[in-house]
Design a protein around this motif. Sequence first.
Motif, short mmCIF file in Angstrom:
data_model
loop_
_atom_site.label_atom_id
_atom_site.label_comp_id
_atom_site.label_asym_id
_atom_site.label_seq_id
_atom_site.Cartn_x
_atom_site.Cartn_y
_atom_site.Cartn_z
N ASP A 10 0.83 -1.20 0.00
CA ASP A 10 0.00 0.00 0.00
C ASP A 10 0.87 1.25 0.00
O ASP A 10 0.60 2.21 -0.73
N THR A 11 1.92 1.25 0.79
CA THR A 11 2.81 2.42 0.88
C THR A 11 3.45 2.74 -0.46
O THR A 11 3.46 3.90 -0.89
N THR A 27 -4.70 8.48 -12.08
CA THR A 27 -4.55 7.18 -11.43
C THR A 27 -5.67 6.92 -10.44
O THR A 27 -6.30 7.86 -9.93
N GLU A 28 -5.89 5.65 -10.15
CA GLU A 28 -6.83 5.24 -9.12
C GLU A 28 -6.17 4.12 -8.31
O GLU A 28 -5.70 3.14 -8.88
N LEU A 29 -6.12 4.28 -7.00
CA LEU A 29 -5.57 3.26 -6.12
C LEU A 29 -6.56 2.10 -6.03
O LEU A 29 -7.76 2.33 -5.82
N ILE A 30 -6.07 0.86 -6.20
CA ILE A 30 -6.96 -0.30 -6.17
C ILE A 30 -6.36 -1.40 -5.30
O ILE A 30 -5.16 -1.45 -5.08
N ARG A 31 -7.22 -2.26 -4.80
CA ARG A 31 -6.81 -3.47 -4.07
C ARG A 31 -6.89 -4.61 -5.06
O ARG A 31 -7.86 -4.74 -5.79
N GLY A 39 -2.49 -7.75 -3.09
CA GLY A 39 -1.63 -6.59 -3.02
C GLY A 39 -2.40 -5.33 -3.36
O GLY A 39 -3.62 -5.28 -3.26
N TYR A 40 -1.67 -4.35 -3.76
CA TYR A 40 -2.23 -3.06 -4.13
C TYR A 40 -1.75 -2.70 -5.51
O TYR A 40 -0.78 -3.26 -6.01
#
Length: 72
Positions: A10-11, A27-31, A39-40
């Motif tokens: 995540d970091t 961008t879009e942060l995803i799991r 992960g991420y």
Amino acid sequence: MICRAVIPSDTLARKAQRILNARGFSTELIRTSGTDGCGYGLRIAGDCRAALALLEQQGIAVRSVRNERDGV
């Protein structure tokens, strides 16, 4: 083009997002989960090769990359 880059933590994903956003990438942060492992990651819109090269220059490891269709 839109691609999904899987990043080990995540970091690092958040750091990658800051770097790419500062350079004009959307961008879009995803799991993530599944065959890429848990992960991420980031969904990146734009020139994915340039984005990945930038992350490599900044020392951010990318586990895998998958292209997506626009609008998905």
